[in-house]
Design a protein around this motif. Structure first.
Motif, short mmCIF file in Angstrom:
data_model
loop_
_atom_site.label_atom_id
_atom_site.label_comp_id
_atom_site.label_asym_id
_atom_site.label_seq_id
_atom_site.Cartn_x
_atom_site.Cartn_y
_atom_site.Cartn_z
N PHE A 41 0.89 -1.21 -0.10
CA PHE A 41 -0.03 0.16 -0.05
C PHE A 41 0.85 1.43 0.00
O PHE A 41 1.91 1.28 0.94
CB PHE A 41 -0.89 -0.21 1.22
CG PHE A 41 -1.71 1.20 1.26
CD1 PHE A 41 -2.69 1.49 0.57
CD2 PHE A 41 -1.56 2.29 2.34
CE1 PHE A 41 -3.50 2.57 0.68
CE2 PHE A 41 -2.23 3.32 2.38
CZ PHE A 41 -3.25 3.62 1.58
N ASN A 42 0.52 2.32 -0.86
CA ASN A 42 1.36 3.50 -0.91
C ASN A 42 0.35 4.65 -0.56
O ASN A 42 -0.80 4.74 -1.05
CB ASN A 42 1.75 3.66 -2.45
CG ASN A 42 2.60 5.10 -2.57
OD1 ASN A 42 3.47 5.08 -1.93
ND2 ASN A 42 2.19 5.67 -3.70
N MET A 43 0.92 5.43 0.26
CA MET A 43 0.15 6.70 0.87
C MET A 43 0.91 7.87 0.34
O MET A 43 1.95 8.30 0.74
CB MET A 43 -0.03 6.45 2.31
CG MET A 43 -0.94 7.03 2.80
SD MET A 43 -1.19 6.98 4.49
CE MET A 43 -0.17 8.23 5.21
N PRO A 44 0.28 8.22 -1.10
CA PRO A 44 1.24 9.53 -1.44
C PRO A 44 0.86 10.95 -0.74
O PRO A 44 1.68 11.90 -1.12
CB PRO A 44 0.34 9.65 -2.80
CG PRO A 44 -1.05 9.07 -2.59
CD PRO A 44 -0.79 7.92 -1.63
N CYS A 45 -0.21 10.94 0.32
CA CYS A 45 -0.28 12.16 1.08
C CYS A 45 -0.89 11.62 2.61
O CYS A 45 -1.31 10.54 2.36
CB CYS A 45 -1.11 13.34 0.11
SG CYS A 45 -2.79 12.58 0.16
N ASP A 46 -0.97 12.57 3.27
CA ASP A 46 -1.71 12.01 4.47
C ASP A 46 -2.95 12.82 4.86
O ASP A 46 -3.41 12.78 5.85
CB ASP A 46 -0.42 12.13 5.92
CG ASP A 46 -0.18 13.78 5.88
OD1 ASP A 46 -0.23 14.51 5.37
OD2 ASP A 46 0.68 13.81 6.76
N ARG A 47 -3.18 13.67 3.87
CA ARG A 47 -4.67 14.53 3.84
C ARG A 47 -5.46 14.43 2.70
O ARG A 47 -4.74 14.56 1.55
CB ARG A 47 -4.36 15.86 4.18
CG ARG A 47 -3.62 16.14 5.70
CD ARG A 47 -3.00 17.60 5.73
NE ARG A 47 -2.79 18.12 7.01
CZ ARG A 47 -1.34 17.89 7.58
NH1 ARG A 47 -0.79 17.04 6.53
NH2 ARG A 47 -0.99 17.84 8.75
N ALA A 48 -6.59 14.34 2.59
CA ALA A 48 -7.28 13.90 1.47
C ALA A 48 -8.85 14.01 1.83
O ALA A 48 -9.40 13.85 2.91
CB ALA A 48 -6.99 12.56 0.96
N LEU A 49 -9.52 14.50 0.87
CA LEU A 49 -10.99 14.30 0.70
C LEU A 49 -11.50 12.64 0.65
O LEU A 49 -10.71 11.97 0.43
CB LEU A 49 -11.63 14.94 -0.40
CG LEU A 49 -11.47 16.58 -0.54
CD1 LEU A 49 -11.55 16.99 -1.89
CD2 LEU A 49 -12.49 17.13 0.34
#
Length: 192
Positions: A41-49
């Protein structure tokens, strides 16, 4: 108000997005989507809609009372307008391992244990993670037009050029309530 040239959205079953938005849930389980090529699993950012999806959503995979809240819904058609009501910060990404993890997580999610066992067994070479989300309700929902790049089973999509402003937000849980749940989940995972 925050301005951004590219916003990220985290896709999740619509019923889970509503549970997150109601403060009934702070935990998502992730291995990555079917159409994601990475072996983890890749998390490209830690904030999202939060982007509600209806692909793969099934009432039989949910515990009560969430099972009864699922209504038949079709996947949006290209060009349909969708309203996104929640924004989240992923505060923790915790690896899920060990034979007792399903039982340890039972009090903290909305899915059946059978579904979680199946999810954790899917593509066993991929590690599974618990994502803990600090969710905020948007004072004014963000409307987007459903486009081809929103389709498919993937965890993350970008909303570039569809919206450039993120409205004011209100936390769905108090800081104290959120910290308490995080501590309980961390203890459960560590003690499994």
């Amino acid at each position: 108000m925050t301005t951004a040239t590219q916003l990220w959205a985290l896709k999740e079953w619509a019923i889970a997005v509503e549970a997150l938005g109601a403060g009934d849930l702070i935990l998502l389980v992730r291995k990555g989507g079917i159409h994601e090529s990475r072996r983890s699993f890749n998390m490209p950012c830690d904030r999202a809609l939060l982007f509600p999806t209806y692909e793969h959503q099934q009432a039989s995979a949910l515990r009560s009372p969430f099972r009864a809240a699922v209504t038949p819904q079709t996947v949006p058609a290209l060009g349909d307008v969708m309203s996104l009501h929640y924004w989240a910060e992923v505060t923790h990404q915790l690896p899920l391992t060990g034979p007792g993890i399903v039982e340890a997580l039972h009090p903290f999610h909305i899915w059946t244990d059978d579904w979680l066992v199946e999810r954790l067994a899917w593509k066993p070479e991929r590690p599974a993670y618990a994502l803990l989300l600090r969710v905020q309700r948007l004072v004014t929902p963000v409307d987007i037009t459903y486009q081809a790049h929103h389709q498919g089973c993937r965890s993350w999509i970008t909303l570039q050029d569809e919206t450039t402003e993120l409205p004011n937000r209100v936390p769905v849980l108090s800081d104290q309530d959120y910290r308490r749940q995080v501590t309980q989940i961390q203890a459960a995972i560590a003690g499994e």
